[in-house]
Design a protein around this motif. Sequence first.
Motif, mmCIF file in Angstrom:
data_model
loop_
_atom_site.group_PDB
_atom_site.id
_atom_site.type_symbol
_atom_site.label_atom_id
_atom_site.label_comp_id
_atom_site.label_asym_id
_atom_site.label_seq_id
_atom_site.Cartn_x
_atom_site.Cartn_y
_atom_site.Cartn_z
ATOM 1 N N GLU A 139 47.756 95.879 35.591
ATOM 2 C CA GLU A 139 47.098 97.181 35.455
ATOM 3 C C GLU A 139 46.684 97.479 34.006
ATOM 4 O O GLU A 139 45.527 97.841 33.770
ATOM 5 C CB GLU A 139 48.007 98.272 36.014
ATOM 6 C CG GLU A 139 47.324 99.584 36.233
ATOM 7 C CD GLU A 139 46.194 99.469 37.248
ATOM 8 O OE1 GLU A 139 45.156 100.111 37.034
ATOM 9 O OE2 GLU A 139 46.341 98.759 38.256
ATOM 10 N N PRO A 140 47.573 97.340 33.018
ATOM 11 C CA PRO A 140 47.126 97.588 31.630
ATOM 12 C C PRO A 140 46.068 96.576 31.176
ATOM 13 O O PRO A 140 45.137 96.932 30.443
ATOM 14 C CB PRO A 140 48.392 97.447 30.786
ATOM 15 C CG PRO A 140 49.534 97.301 31.704
ATOM 16 C CD PRO A 140 49.004 97.084 33.076
ATOM 17 N N LYS A 142 43.863 95.113 33.068
ATOM 18 C CA LYS A 142 42.601 95.480 33.709
ATOM 19 C C LYS A 142 41.955 96.656 32.975
ATOM 20 O O LYS A 142 40.736 96.691 32.775
ATOM 21 C CB LYS A 142 42.827 95.856 35.179
ATOM 22 C CG LYS A 142 43.084 94.671 36.081
ATOM 23 C CD LYS A 142 43.294 95.117 37.521
ATOM 24 C CE LYS A 142 43.594 93.948 38.430
ATOM 25 N NZ LYS A 142 43.856 94.393 39.822
ATOM 26 N N ALA A 143 42.777 97.623 32.565
ATOM 27 C CA ALA A 143 42.243 98.765 31.814
ATOM 28 C C ALA A 143 41.659 98.305 30.478
ATOM 29 O O ALA A 143 40.577 98.737 30.068
ATOM 30 C CB ALA A 143 43.338 99.795 31.589
ATOM 31 N N GLU A 144 42.375 97.398 29.802
ATOM 32 C CA GLU A 144 41.892 96.868 28.523
ATOM 33 C C GLU A 144 40.606 96.082 28.721
ATOM 34 O O GLU A 144 39.665 96.188 27.917
ATOM 35 C CB GLU A 144 42.967 95.979 27.896
ATOM 36 C CG GLU A 144 42.616 95.478 26.505
ATOM 37 C CD GLU A 144 43.712 94.618 25.903
ATOM 38 O OE1 GLU A 144 43.388 93.871 24.965
ATOM 39 O OE2 GLU A 144 44.862 94.686 26.371
ATOM 40 N N ALA A 146 38.368 96.560 31.096
ATOM 41 C CA ALA A 146 37.300 97.533 31.366
ATOM 42 C C ALA A 146 36.829 98.169 30.055
ATOM 43 O O ALA A 146 35.621 98.381 29.836
ATOM 44 C CB ALA A 146 37.788 98.590 32.332
ATOM 45 N N GLU A 147 37.779 98.461 29.170
ATOM 46 C CA GLU A 147 37.428 99.056 27.869
ATOM 47 C C GLU A 147 36.603 98.082 27.032
ATOM 48 O O GLU A 147 35.597 98.464 26.425
ATOM 49 C CB GLU A 147 38.720 99.439 27.140
ATOM 50 C CG GLU A 147 38.494 100.198 25.844
ATOM 51 C CD GLU A 147 39.816 100.550 25.190
ATOM 52 O OE1 GLU A 147 39.898 100.396 23.960
ATOM 53 O OE2 GLU A 147 40.743 100.962 25.906
ATOM 54 N N GLN A 150 33.127 97.878 28.317
ATOM 55 C CA GLN A 150 32.342 99.036 27.899
ATOM 56 C C GLN A 150 31.895 98.887 26.443
ATOM 57 O O GLN A 150 30.741 99.172 26.100
ATOM 58 C CB GLN A 150 33.161 100.337 28.069
ATOM 59 C CG GLN A 150 32.380 101.580 27.791
ATOM 60 C CD GLN A 150 31.164 101.709 28.700
ATOM 61 O OE1 GLN A 150 31.234 101.430 29.892
ATOM 62 N NE2 GLN A 150 30.046 102.111 28.126
#
Length: 186
Positions: A139-140, A142-144, A146-147, A150
């Motif tokens: 989860e972290p 995947k968030a990283e 995505a960031e 971006q």
Amino acid sequence: MELLKHSRELRQHPQENTKEPEVELVEDQKHGGLVKGILETKKDYEASQKPSQTTDRDKPVVSEGSRKRERDLVAKEIRKPQASIQTLCQNTLALGRIVDYIQEDMDAMKNELEMWRQENRQHEEALRREQSITDSVLEPLKAELAELDQLMNDQQDKIRAVKANILRNDEKIQRMVLSINQAARK
């Protein structure tokens, strides 16, 4: 069947039964060859056992040879069903053992199936736990990711904007050079 029952009773109580009841062949009843032979032999036997109140002229002449042939025929007819019954009993015994083993095998297979189902449930639960752990670890990340995606898109947008600006400036420079060249020719 009645003859066999009566015969057993005679063997169990020989003193009580000195005279056997007569068995007559009924014409409209259907009997097998064995039963007919037994009944005829019994009838002959009973006739020979009765106290002789008749003269020698009234007695049928039955030779020992014909009696022996009849006894041999009856004995031969008895041997056939005896052999069939013996074979049937042997096969039935083997079949009974097989049926016992089938029940044991079915029980063993049920136990094994239950063991495999239990093991399957344990592995499914372990898989769910591992999947949960993996998801929580990812989860972290995947968030990283995505960031970073971006940020990369933002940088690409900036690069495109700068390239577009460079192309516009190149066009301006080209027009200016072209206008200077035309003014110099005039």
